[in-house]
Design an enzyme around this catalytic site. Structure first.
Site, PDB file in Angstrom:
ATOM      1  N   ASP A 114      -8.082  -3.570   0.623  1.00  0.00           N
ATOM      2  CA  ASP A 114      -8.783  -2.538  -0.168  1.00  0.00           C
ATOM      3  C   ASP A 114     -10.097  -2.293   0.517  1.00  0.00           C
ATOM      4  OD1 ASP A 114      -9.244  -0.573  -2.140  1.00  0.00           O
ATOM      5  OD2 ASP A 114     -10.174  -2.027  -3.515  1.00  0.00           O
ATOM      6  N   THR A 173       0.765  -1.389  -0.096  1.00  0.00           N
ATOM      7  CA  THR A 173      -0.057   0.017  -0.123  1.00  0.00           C
ATOM      8  C   THR A 173       0.855   1.319   0.010  1.00  0.00           C
ATOM      9  OG1 THR A 173      -1.741   1.147   1.247  1.00  0.00           O
ATOM     10  CG2 THR A 173      -0.181   0.168   2.526  1.00  0.00           C
ATOM     11  N   GLU A 201      -2.330  -0.485 -10.281  1.00  0.00           N
ATOM     12  CA  GLU A 201      -3.545  -0.146 -10.961  1.00  0.00           C
ATOM     13  C   GLU A 201      -4.876  -1.090 -10.354  1.00  0.00           C
ATOM     14  OE1 GLU A 201      -6.021   1.204 -14.823  1.00  0.00           O
ATOM     15  OE2 GLU A 201      -4.007   0.831 -15.031  1.00  0.00           O
ATOM     16  N   LYS A 203      -2.935   3.495   6.460  1.00  0.00           N
ATOM     17  CA  LYS A 203      -2.859   1.984   6.419  1.00  0.00           C
ATOM     18  C   LYS A 203      -1.703   1.253   6.873  1.00  0.00           C
ATOM     19  CE  LYS A 203      -6.543   1.750   2.712  1.00  0.00           C
ATOM     20  NZ  LYS A 203      -6.903   0.818   1.527  1.00  0.00           N
TER      21      LYS A 203
END
Length: 88
Positions: A69, A7, A40, A12
């Site tokens: 996510d 990430t 992406e 996070k």
């Protein structure tokens, strides 16, 4: 053992480091690598996006990678907005 957090989100990273703090592993982030790729997020689900990121960072580093996510999945909206939560 080393584990790469897949990430770019500093919040996070902080949260995941706290959750993994008791494990006997070295947590690595993008700061530990040159040219850490931006992945992406083309998945249609939060799980797909997590897997895309983890696999891409594993392929790049050769080390186990952990990704997540986040988004809202509202039953009354048939699971929407899901991967599009940040656009709402």
């Amino acid at each position: 053992m080393q584990l790469v957090l897949a990430t770019n989100n500093k919040d996070k990273i902080k949260e995941m480091k706290q959750l993994l703090d008791d494990l006997p592993i070295t947590i690595m982030t993008r700061d530990d690598f040159l040219e850490f790729p931006d992945v992406e997020e083309t998945g249609t689900t939060l799980e797909e996006n997590s897997l895309l990121k983890a696999k891409a960072i594993f392929d790049f580093t050769g080390l186990p990678a952990l990704a997540d996510d986040t988004g809202l999945e509202v039953d009354a909206l048939d699971g929407a907005p899901g991967v599009y939560s940040s656009r709402y």
